[in-house]
Design a protein around this motif. Structure first.
Motif, mmCIF file in Angstrom:
data_model
loop_
_atom_site.group_PDB
_atom_site.id
_atom_site.type_symbol
_atom_site.label_atom_id
_atom_site.label_comp_id
_atom_site.label_asym_id
_atom_site.label_seq_id
_atom_site.Cartn_x
_atom_site.Cartn_y
_atom_site.Cartn_z
ATOM 1 N N VAL A 297 -4.389 -5.594 -13.209
ATOM 2 C CA VAL A 297 -5.212 -4.379 -12.961
ATOM 3 C C VAL A 297 -4.448 -3.102 -13.079
ATOM 4 O O VAL A 297 -4.784 -2.229 -13.712
ATOM 5 N N ALA A 298 -3.157 -3.350 -12.378
ATOM 6 C CA ALA A 298 -2.191 -1.825 -12.262
ATOM 7 C C ALA A 298 -1.579 -1.616 -13.733
ATOM 8 O O ALA A 298 -1.609 -0.670 -14.248
ATOM 9 N N ALA B 185 5.803 -3.230 -17.048
ATOM 10 C CA ALA B 185 6.255 -2.401 -15.819
ATOM 11 C C ALA B 185 6.594 -1.265 -16.212
ATOM 12 O O ALA B 185 7.656 -1.185 -17.073
ATOM 13 N N ALA B 186 5.852 0.082 -15.500
ATOM 14 C CA ALA B 186 6.435 1.121 -15.936
ATOM 15 C C ALA B 186 7.655 1.404 -15.054
ATOM 16 O O ALA B 186 7.836 0.835 -13.889
ATOM 17 N N PRO B 187 8.635 2.188 -15.399
ATOM 18 C CA PRO B 187 9.783 2.509 -14.690
ATOM 19 C C PRO B 187 9.725 3.077 -13.494
ATOM 20 O O PRO B 187 8.556 4.023 -13.420
ATOM 21 N N GLY C 48 0.631 3.240 -11.526
ATOM 22 C CA GLY C 48 -0.186 2.604 -12.351
ATOM 23 C C GLY C 48 -1.836 2.720 -11.991
ATOM 24 O O GLY C 48 -2.016 3.488 -11.030
ATOM 25 N N HIS C 49 -2.658 1.814 -12.503
ATOM 26 C CA HIS C 49 -4.034 2.067 -12.271
ATOM 27 C C HIS C 49 -4.487 1.265 -10.955
ATOM 28 O O HIS C 49 -3.648 0.489 -10.418
ATOM 29 N N TRP C 50 -5.743 1.453 -10.353
ATOM 30 C CA TRP C 50 -6.124 0.885 -9.389
ATOM 31 C C TRP C 50 -7.626 0.548 -9.395
ATOM 32 O O TRP C 50 -8.332 1.396 -9.855
ATOM 33 N N HIS C 51 -8.050 -0.529 -8.955
ATOM 34 C CA HIS C 51 -9.558 -0.895 -8.774
ATOM 35 C C HIS C 51 -10.450 0.208 -7.628
ATOM 36 O O HIS C 51 -11.283 0.844 -8.139
ATOM 37 N N GLY C 52 -9.685 0.441 -6.834
ATOM 38 C CA GLY C 52 -10.185 1.558 -5.768
ATOM 39 C C GLY C 52 -10.842 1.166 -4.773
ATOM 40 O O GLY C 52 -11.059 1.773 -3.883
ATOM 41 N N ASP C 53 -11.671 -0.191 -4.801
ATOM 42 C CA ASP C 53 -12.245 -0.794 -3.679
ATOM 43 C C ASP C 53 -12.083 -2.223 -3.918
ATOM 44 O O ASP C 53 -13.153 -3.189 -3.922
ATOM 45 N N ALA D 139 -2.366 6.545 -12.123
ATOM 46 C CA ALA D 139 -1.455 7.085 -11.777
ATOM 47 C C ALA D 139 -1.297 7.050 -10.323
ATOM 48 O O ALA D 139 -0.927 8.267 -9.452
ATOM 49 N N VAL D 140 -1.529 5.996 -9.604
ATOM 50 C CA VAL D 140 -1.446 5.777 -8.201
ATOM 51 C C VAL D 140 -0.108 4.786 -7.746
ATOM 52 O O VAL D 140 -0.080 4.077 -8.659
ATOM 53 N N PRO D 141 0.447 4.922 -6.800
ATOM 54 C CA PRO D 141 1.476 3.863 -6.229
ATOM 55 C C PRO D 141 1.108 2.485 -6.625
ATOM 56 O O PRO D 141 -0.024 1.990 -5.852
ATOM 57 N N LEU D 142 2.033 1.682 -6.957
ATOM 58 C CA LEU D 142 1.577 0.266 -7.121
ATOM 59 C C LEU D 142 1.309 -0.193 -5.917
ATOM 60 O O LEU D 142 2.445 -0.152 -4.872
ATOM 61 N N GLY D 143 0.375 -1.031 -5.548
ATOM 62 C CA GLY D 143 0.090 -1.556 -3.991
ATOM 63 C C GLY D 143 -0.900 -1.154 -3.445
ATOM 64 O O GLY D 143 -1.310 -1.489 -2.681
#
Length: 419
Positions: free
Chosen positions: A241-242, A248-250, A299-304, A328-332
């Protein structure tokens, strides 16, 4: 010139959940709603619903006129529901198959002025046009009035085949959420087949209707089953998802990132609208002081990402309700959200305990996301601040403050920054 319909039997005048739902679904004042009896003079009936179990305790509006569609509105996706709810729906589904609902429960009749096109006045009719013009029957759950909830229409063909789900954004907060979900589903449709990425329902239609924003999402697979709440986090799916099939983005520093810039801008807007927003501005500055030099992948996130928004079909994960998704949120962040919501919702823990669950889950699984101790702390602190800003956005959009998260989340963020 339009004629306003007023009748003592019109449920839209009620202050309970039935009133709230009927105002959202049948908002045009030219549409007449009557419970029992005949439509007003000059109107013709176009739909009927069983109000289950009663006007005073309404929980469902079930479409009448096509027994298979009525039964399907009760029986479809029952495996995703708790056992008690499943049993009630199964019993009602049996009644609907023999056409007994009309005799057992009050009947709500929907009628329109003679000469008016139903598709110009009724959302369900407009959705039928958007989905190709074949007849549709719409069922709707009834919940207590809540400015954060969205009425959802389950759409069925006369033979009971599911055709889609329509979410209705009716105030500032819910219109924004439905708009986000429409954009997210359009973007996900272009991602293609990514290994480990959950299957996602497609957006069938997105439309503005009488001041509302409506998303029509394709039905879930008929044999989808819920993910057990005891399941461990699915790390490969979270990474898919991310990254959406990309490498993987640097890692990059938090300071100067678009994520931190967005938090600062949202906190500034909150400060201009609510006294507590000044604390959020300070918290964003504190986040930068504490973690500004820490590098992390964005990266991306689902958000819920929670068990009740996930299912399994044919061995593949399925994810729905993308209305809080973003980029554009922190991975995790999804891993943090899973822990926070399990504690807050499933275990009824206070926000402070839920924040501790975030730390524990990141410590347990964070290394599988490439998160060292400093990155895990950044993710936890950033996520909690993100969640307060989400709480503010919903409140600012008319949903009111979530008492479980405000002001407690700001207190928690401030304590963590001074620890």
């Amino acid at each position: 010139m339009t004629t306003q319909v007023t009748a003592c039997t019109d449920p839209r005048s009620r202050s309970d959940g039935l009133g709230w739902v009927t105002r959202a679904v049948f908002g045009d004042e030219r549409v007449a709603l009557t419970v029992g009896g005949d439509p007003p003079a000059g109107h013709r009936p176009v739909a009927r619903y069983a109000v289950v179990p009663s006007l005073a305790r309404a929980r469902f509006l079930l479409p009448l006129g096509a027994p298979r569609a009525t039964a399907a509105s009760l029986l479809a996706y029952n495996a995703l529901r708790p056992p008690r709810v499943r049993a009630v729906r199964a019993a009602l589904g049996g009644l609907s198959r023999v056409g007994a609902l009309r005799r057992a429960f009050p009947t709500l009749t929907v009628s329109v002025p003679a000469g008016e096109e139903p598709a110009e006045l009724l959302l369900a009719e407009r959705l039928a046009v958007a989905l190709g013009g074949a007849p549709l029957y719409a069922a709707c759950g009834v919940r207590p009035p809540d400015p954060n909830h969205k009425p959802t229409l389950q759409l069925f063909a006369p033979d009971g085949r599911p055709r889609g789900y329509a979410k209705i954004g009716w105030n500032g907060a819910t219109r924004a959420l439905v708009t986000v979900e429409c954009a997210a589903l359009r973007a996900l449709a272009e991602v293609g087949d990514v290994p480990d990425h959950p299957a996602t329902p497609k957006l069938l239609a997105g439309l503005d209707w009488a001041g509302q924003v409506v998303a029509v999402v394709e039905p879930l697979p008929s044999r989808v089953r819920g993910v057990p709440v005891t399941d461990r986090p699915r790390i490969a799916a979270l990474l898919a998802v991310a990254r959406r099939g990309r490498a993987a983005a640097p890692p990059r520093p938090l300071a100067g990132s678009p994520f931190l810039g967005r938090l600062a801008a949202e906190a500034a807007r909150a400060a201009s609208a609510d006294p507590s927003g000044a604390r959020a501005v300070a918290a964003v500055a504190g986040l930068e002081r504490r973690h500004g030099h820490t590098t992390v992948e964005f990266g991306h996130w689902h958000g819920d990402w929670v068990p009740w928004n996930l299912g399994l079909h044919g061995g593949r994960l399925v994810a729905w309700d993308w209305e809080h998704s973003g980029q554009a949120v922190p991975l995790g962040f999804d891993l943090a959200h899973d822990a926070f919501q399990r504690a807050l919702v499933l275990q009824a823990e206070p926000a402070g305990t839920a924040a501790g669950a975030v730390d524990a889950q990141l410590d347990r699984y964070g290394d599988r996301l490439g998160l060292g101790p400093a990155q895990r702390r950044l993710v936890a602190d950033g996520y909690l601040l993100e969640m307060w800003l989400r709480t503010w956005r919903l409140a600012d959009g008319g949903a009111g403050w979530n008492a479980a998260l405000h002001p407690s989340l700001l207190d928690i963020v401030e304590k963590r920054q001074t620890a």
